[in-house]
Structures are given as structure tokens and as C-alpha cells.
Design an enzyme around this catalytic site. Sequence first.
Site, PDB file in Angstrom:
ATOM      1  N   ASN A  90      -5.434   0.682  -2.131  1.00 15.28           N
ATOM      2  CA  ASN A  90      -6.403  -0.380  -1.851  1.00 15.28           C
ATOM      3  C   ASN A  90      -7.467   0.005  -0.824  1.00 15.28           C
ATOM      4  OD1 ASN A  90      -7.289  -3.340  -1.514  1.00 15.28           O
ATOM      5  ND2 ASN A  90      -6.593  -2.753   0.523  1.00 15.28           N
ATOM      6  N   TYR A 155     -20.878   3.919  -3.786  1.00 11.58           N
ATOM      7  CA  TYR A 155     -19.788   2.942  -3.931  1.00 11.58           C
ATOM      8  C   TYR A 155     -19.507   2.596  -5.405  1.00 11.58           C
ATOM      9  CZ  TYR A 155     -16.897  -1.198  -3.189  1.00 11.58           C
ATOM     10  OH  TYR A 155     -15.883  -2.121  -3.227  1.00 11.58           O
ATOM     11  N   LYS A 159     -16.158   3.562  -7.782  1.00  8.92           N
ATOM     12  CA  LYS A 159     -15.298   2.589  -8.478  1.00  8.92           C
ATOM     13  C   LYS A 159     -15.280   2.831  -9.999  1.00  8.92           C
ATOM     14  CE  LYS A 159     -13.865   0.432  -4.753  1.00  8.92           C
ATOM     15  NZ  LYS A 159     -12.467   0.495  -4.313  1.00  8.92           N
TER      16      LYS A 159
HETATM   17  P1  NAD Z   1     -11.707  -4.368   4.538  1.00  9.17           P
HETATM   18  O1  NAD Z   1     -12.800  -3.541   5.131  1.00  9.17           O
HETATM   19  O2  NAD Z   1     -11.417  -5.717   5.039  1.00  9.17           O
HETATM   20  O3  NAD Z   1     -10.345  -3.531   4.526  1.00  9.17           O
HETATM   21  C1  NAD Z   1     -10.349  -2.183   4.184  1.00  9.17           C
HETATM   22  C2  NAD Z   1      -8.997  -1.606   4.424  1.00  9.17           C
HETATM   23  O4  NAD Z   1      -9.090  -0.203   4.186  1.00  9.17           O
HETATM   24  C3  NAD Z   1      -8.534  -1.791   5.870  1.00  9.17           C
HETATM   25  O5  NAD Z   1      -7.154  -2.071   5.894  1.00  9.17           O
HETATM   26  C4  NAD Z   1      -8.806  -0.428   6.503  1.00  9.17           C
HETATM   27  O6  NAD Z   1      -7.878  -0.097   7.504  1.00  9.17           O
HETATM   28  C5  NAD Z   1      -8.655   0.509   5.325  1.00  9.17           C
HETATM   29  N1  NAD Z   1      -9.475   1.677   5.537  1.00  9.17           N
HETATM   30  C6  NAD Z   1     -10.810   1.738   5.674  1.00  9.17           C
HETATM   31  N2  NAD Z   1     -11.167   3.017   5.921  1.00  9.17           N
HETATM   32  C7  NAD Z   1     -10.028   3.742   5.957  1.00  9.17           C
HETATM   33  C8  NAD Z   1      -9.736   5.108   6.157  1.00  9.17           C
HETATM   34  N3  NAD Z   1     -10.675   6.005   6.392  1.00  9.17           N
HETATM   35  N4  NAD Z   1      -8.455   5.500   6.114  1.00  9.17           N
HETATM   36  C9  NAD Z   1      -7.472   4.624   5.866  1.00  9.17           C
HETATM   37  N5  NAD Z   1      -7.672   3.325   5.652  1.00  9.17           N
HETATM   38  C10 NAD Z   1      -8.938   2.893   5.702  1.00  9.17           C
HETATM   39  O7  NAD Z   1     -12.054  -4.379   2.999  1.00  9.17           O
HETATM   40  P2  NAD Z   1     -11.537  -5.245   1.761  1.00  9.17           P
HETATM   41  O8  NAD Z   1     -12.662  -6.086   1.329  1.00  9.17           O
HETATM   42  O9  NAD Z   1     -10.208  -5.855   1.994  1.00  9.17           O
HETATM   43  O10 NAD Z   1     -11.436  -4.057   0.709  1.00  9.17           O
HETATM   44  C11 NAD Z   1     -10.228  -3.595   0.164  1.00  9.17           C
HETATM   45  C12 NAD Z   1     -10.536  -2.951  -1.178  1.00  9.17           C
HETATM   46  O11 NAD Z   1     -11.145  -3.928  -2.023  1.00  9.17           O
HETATM   47  C13 NAD Z   1     -11.520  -1.778  -1.108  1.00  9.17           C
HETATM   48  O12 NAD Z   1     -11.085  -0.759  -1.977  1.00  9.17           O
HETATM   49  C14 NAD Z   1     -12.813  -2.377  -1.604  1.00  9.17           C
HETATM   50  O13 NAD Z   1     -13.654  -1.416  -2.173  1.00  9.17           O
HETATM   51  C15 NAD Z   1     -12.302  -3.382  -2.613  1.00  9.17           C
HETATM   52  N6  NAD Z   1     -13.239  -4.467  -2.940  1.00  9.17           N
HETATM   53  C16 NAD Z   1     -13.608  -5.405  -1.998  1.00  9.17           C
HETATM   54  C17 NAD Z   1     -14.480  -6.401  -2.370  1.00  9.17           C
HETATM   55  C18 NAD Z   1     -14.915  -7.461  -1.405  1.00  9.17           C
HETATM   56  O14 NAD Z   1     -15.830  -8.228  -1.752  1.00  9.17           O
HETATM   57  N7  NAD Z   1     -14.319  -7.591  -0.247  1.00  9.17           N
HETATM   58  C19 NAD Z   1     -14.969  -6.465  -3.678  1.00  9.17           C
HETATM   59  C20 NAD Z   1     -14.580  -5.518  -4.588  1.00  9.17           C
HETATM   60  C21 NAD Z   1     -13.699  -4.525  -4.219  1.00  9.17           C
END
Ligand code: NAD
Length: 247
Positions: A90, A155, A159
Site C-alpha cells: 500500500n 504517478y 500505477k
Molecule cells: P498517505 O500519504 O496518507 O500514506 C502513505 C503511507 O505510505 C504512509 O503510511 C507512509 O508511511 C508510507 N510511505 C510513504 N513513503 C514511504 C517510504 N519511502 N517508505 C515506506 N513507507 C512510505 O497516503 P494514502 O492516501 O493513504 O495512500 C496510500 C496508497 O493509496 C498509496 O499507494 C497511494 O498511491 C494510494 N492512493 C491514494 C489515493 C488518495 O486519494 N488518498 C488515491 C488513489 C490511490
Amino acid sequence: MLKGKVAVVTGGTRGIGFAIVKKYLENGAKVVLWGSRQETVDTALAKLKEENSAWEVTGMAPKLTDAKAVEEAVEAVKAQYGRIDILVNNAGISQSTPLYQYTPEDFDKVMDLNVKALFYAILPTAKIMKEQGGGCIINTSSMVSISGQPAGVGYPTSKFAVNGMTISLARELAPDNIRVNAVAPGVTKTDMVAALPEQMVAAISAKIPLGRPGEPEDVANAFVYLASDMASYVTGEILSVDGAARA
Ligand code: NAD
């Protein structure tokens, strides 16, 4: 729905990952959450223990872009629990820099975490899953893996690659009884979205047919389903959880 299963969730300290960890615990799984720093891992663990001290949850902070460190962390989970039933890839970073300001270093950073780190985690884990007779891998993709994105090319590229890895490994690992799926969230209310320009979020939100951005829990529910035996014949699926925003 996940009673007795052992799960590893990367990026489990906040946002979507934290919601997945919580739902997995509520559904009876034992969870090892991975975060980028031990400090944030400890904070997340303390929050969970405060909510329910009986939950079986531990944490680690391996460097996800270091294949050896990830392999060692996977082996440590196997040593602790004897098996790994669910791997949730994730952790991810987002970038919305326009192309003319985008640097090769920006591109590498996104690809290293959003794509290569998934491969690093899947490789040792799939070997363990094969040995134990099966398992399931779920990757976090994104709505932009279907629609693209008007800036920050690394990005959406990353994906699209996640989807390619998911569908390909679903086919390759099916004979080992390992299911591989992805969840493609739309705009979800986490720190990642808070970091985007306000105008960008407002423009995206206005186009969501269900009329609201997703909550981390909306997305986490899909991870519970895909990890459960309810999804025993589902593999190679990219499950959109986006209020139909991708259309
Ligand atoms: P967030 O930034 O709240 O959390 C990201 C998580 O990834 C955190 O737990 C962080 O510790 C971890 N992380 C970031 N960089 C890291 C690194 N270098 N090493 C290890 N861990 C790392 O983001 P989120 O929105 O919860 O995103 C989680 C996933 O969901 C991601 O893959 C993101 O691409 C995907 N996503 C999010 C959204 C959105 O709108 N929030 C939409 C589509 C996809």
C-alpha cells in the site's frame, strides 16, 4: 472474515493503510504493519493498542526501496508467525509536478517506491506463500491507472505499472494458489490528498458521481473482501473504489 490469517501491510501507519490495518484486526487477522520510520510505526501501534489491547499487531520500518532490507523483514515476519497469508503493498507517494519542471530524480523516486518496492516485497513473500500452499497479494493502485492524470506523469505511470504487475502475477502465481489483485481508489481523504493543491482536489471532487471523496474506510473494506475467502475465485482484478469518478 480473516480469522487466524497473518497479514503484512506496507504504509500502514496512516491514511488508507492504517484503515486497512484496523479493519484486518477487527476481522480477526494478525497484522504486521510497516511504516517508513520506527517512530510513526510506534505511534500507530500505540493508537491501535489503545483501541483494543487484545489485537495482535506489531510493526517494522524496513526501507522499502532496499530489496535486501525488505527480504529480511519478510523473513522476520515468517520467523515470528510461521506464515504470511496476506501481503498488502500500500505504501506510495504522489507527485503533481508539471512535466517541464519534472526531474529524472522525481521520476525515479516515484517508480522506486510505487513499483520496484512492490516487486521487492512480493518476491520473498510469494516464495513463502507457495511453500505454505497459497496466499493473497493486494496492491494499492489508483483511479489514475485508468484515467491518467494531467500533471505529475510519474504517478499515473507507476500505477499503470502496478496494474500490469498485478494482472501478470495473478496469471503466473495462480498455479501456486496465490491470488493477486489491486484496489484502485479515487480521491480519498488522507494526508496524500491534503498535500495536493486545493484547486486540484476541488476540481476532482466536483466530478465524482457519488458526490463525495472516499473515506479511508470505504477503500479498506475492499481490501477486507479481496483478502477473505469470499474472494476465493477473484484474481487479476483491479477493483475500483472511486464513486465512479474514473468514468
Ligand atoms: P498517505 O500519504 O496518507 O500514506 C502513505 C503511507 O505510505 C504512509 O503510511 C507512509 O508511511 C508510507 N510511505 C510513504 N513513503 C514511504 C517510504 N519511502 N517508505 C515506506 N513507507 C512510505 O497516503 P494514502 O492516501 O493513504 O495512500 C496510500 C496508497 O493509496 C498509496 O499507494 C497511494 O498511491 C494510494 N492512493 C491514494 C489515493 C488518495 O486519494 N488518498 C488515491 C488513489 C490511490
